[in-house]
Design an enzyme around this catalytic site. Sequence first.
Site, PDB file in Angstrom:
ATOM      1  N   GLU A   1      51.757  35.654  40.084  1.00  0.00           N
ATOM      2  CA  GLU A   1      50.628  34.863  40.604  1.00  0.00           C
ATOM      3  C   GLU A   1      50.916  33.362  40.482  1.00  0.00           C
ATOM      4  OE1 GLU A   1      46.576  36.381  39.909  1.00  0.00           O
ATOM      5  OE2 GLU A   1      45.957  34.315  39.518  1.00  0.00           O
TER       6      GLU A   1
ATOM      7  N   GLU B   1      37.198  38.329  36.445  1.00  0.00           N
ATOM      8  CA  GLU B   1      37.783  36.999  36.275  1.00  0.00           C
ATOM      9  C   GLU B   1      36.863  35.941  36.896  1.00  0.00           C
ATOM     10  OE1 GLU B   1      41.893  37.405  37.512  1.00  0.00           O
ATOM     11  OE2 GLU B   1      42.128  35.223  37.545  1.00  0.00           O
TER      12      GLU B   1
ATOM     13  N   GLU C   1      39.675  23.844  44.633  1.00  0.00           N
ATOM     14  CA  GLU C   1      38.535  24.064  43.728  1.00  0.00           C
ATOM     15  C   GLU C   1      37.639  22.833  43.546  1.00  0.00           C
ATOM     16  OE1 GLU C   1      39.623  25.844  39.998  1.00  0.00           O
ATOM     17  OE2 GLU C   1      37.558  25.837  39.284  1.00  0.00           O
TER      18      GLU C   1
ATOM     19  N   LYS D   1      51.110  30.681  43.550  1.00  0.00           N
ATOM     20  CA  LYS D   1      50.322  29.442  43.580  1.00  0.00           C
ATOM     21  C   LYS D   1      51.206  28.225  43.844  1.00  0.00           C
ATOM     22  CE  LYS D   1      46.374  31.103  40.968  1.00  0.00           C
ATOM     23  NZ  LYS D   1      45.920  31.569  39.658  1.00  0.00           N
TER      24      LYS D   1
HETATM   25  C1  ISC Z   1      44.346  27.725  37.078  1.00  0.00           C
HETATM   26  C2  ISC Z   1      44.644  27.866  38.355  1.00  0.00           C
HETATM   27  O1  ISC Z   1      43.892  28.634  39.227  1.00  0.00           O
HETATM   28  C3  ISC Z   1      42.580  29.044  38.894  1.00  0.00           C
HETATM   29  C4  ISC Z   1      41.776  28.956  40.130  1.00  0.00           C
HETATM   30  C5  ISC Z   1      41.732  29.982  41.034  1.00  0.00           C
HETATM   31  C6  ISC Z   1      42.251  31.229  40.693  1.00  0.00           C
HETATM   32  C7  ISC Z   1      42.697  31.490  39.442  1.00  0.00           C
HETATM   33  C8  ISC Z   1      43.192  32.843  39.076  1.00  0.00           C
HETATM   34  O2  ISC Z   1      43.040  33.789  39.884  1.00  0.00           O
HETATM   35  O3  ISC Z   1      43.767  33.037  38.014  1.00  0.00           O
HETATM   36  C9  ISC Z   1      42.627  30.460  38.357  1.00  0.00           C
HETATM   37  O4  ISC Z   1      41.489  30.731  37.586  1.00  0.00           O
HETATM   38  C10 ISC Z   1      45.828  27.210  38.954  1.00  0.00           C
HETATM   39  O5  ISC Z   1      46.051  27.349  40.164  1.00  0.00           O
HETATM   40  O6  ISC Z   1      46.564  26.506  38.233  1.00  0.00           O
HETATM   41 MG    MG Z   2      44.055  35.278  38.602  1.00  0.00          MG
END
Ligand code: ISC
Ligand code: MG
Length: 452
Positions: free
Chosen positions: A437, A303, A259, A441
Amino acid sequence: MSVLPLSKAVSSLSDRLSQLFDHSQTAGILQLVEEVSLPPLMSWLAAQQQFPKIYWQGRDRYEEVAGVGSCLDLQFAEAVDDEKLLQFYQQQRSLPRTADVRFYGGVAFDRRLESWPEFGRARFLVPRIELRRCEDKGLLIVNLNLSAQPLSEQISSAQEALAALQAAQPLPPPIKTDVQTRVDIPDFARWSELVTEVTSPNFNRDTPKVVLSRQTKLQVAQTPDPWTVLACWQGRNPTSFQFGFQFSPERSFISCTPERLYRRQLNELVTEALAGTTVRGLTEEEDEQLAQQLLDDHKNSHENQFVGTHIESELRPLSAQVFADEPLKIFKLNHIQHLHRVIKARLRTEVSDFQLLQALHPTPAVGGFPKASALQYIASHEGYTRGWYAGACGFLSSQLSEFAVAIRSALLEPGCINLYAGAGILTGSDPVLEWQELENKLATIMSILVDF
Ligand SMILES: C=C(O[C@H]1C=CC=C(C(=O)O)[C@@H]1O)C(=O)O
Ligand SMILES: [Mg+2]
């Protein structure tokens, strides 16, 4: 300039420093540069014994930097003094354009709160020695801070730092970490309560999105070398940013994050909305199907939209023009894929990086919407200190600044590895799926540290 091997460039710079006693510059950062044939920067950095150590590689891979020591170190441990920060931003932008002096560092996720030791609420430094690779060109840079000490003292310190440099050594193959215990804060039961509360109509009405996160604490027999871990992480996700800060031998923060917070080149700004997640498919066909489902999914699009809309509205007062019509695309990583939309702006000329950081960070991709109530909820409910996780890390210079959002990150401490992951919680979020999720990650870093 002829291109020297590093050891020769070091002696050449040391000679140049010896002849510098009558230099006319009396304040600010004086920079000496040699073009050099560079060793692999992560291997070089791992071999150094001077602190702080910093590493940065931008997502576009135009440039890579490794730095050791510091000639200026701005720390904000107790509180971030906005006046002091602003002053410092303005100073760096008014530096002569001939020198490319960069301040590397970061700002914690929530700089109103206590943060990690050594890292503080914000910390920026000018390294004593930098190795920079820009496209195919290598540079060895020495920085002298003439505002801190007389020139002669800065020259001695710089020569000592050059003399203490170690040759790059090949990184050892990564050793799988012996994890003794794993603790998640919040645990799944607490996570479910929080997700249920955040998605309840009563709460949701005022605060429609909160990015909840988790700290995974791994107790380990031996803390691995951060640069070896980061080098592996870089290999798995080469299209992400990679960076690391090790202010002392005890503690290091590394990140391999997809990001971007922003990249500013003079008045041209590029930022993005990166939010909304699914896994990768096992075959190309399955992968494309999952990508299409992600693009079509209401919760995930929503989102992402919170992030894009917020960024646009924050940028408008700071910009002559905002270009926000790029299509929603997919950003693929090793184990997961995200929704991704690029946003560009032409900034008004007087706008500083300080204003940009204040306006853009934390975005609803890591905080929530509205920002104030989401941050308040996170501070009082998550149960651990985020510190620099989801903070803004990168560098500032007069012409070019770039910041990444420090997600997909790890804090390494004696006997302990802390991993962090968050997920955007909004209407339609399910506690089990959002917990999964978080696991997705962490999959890449877990596979480097623990799994086979
Ligand atoms: C807050 C995080 O991801 C963010 C960035 C991409 C997708 C995200 C999601 O799909 O929730 C989050 O907003 C993290 O990886 O700790
Ligand atoms: Mg998400």
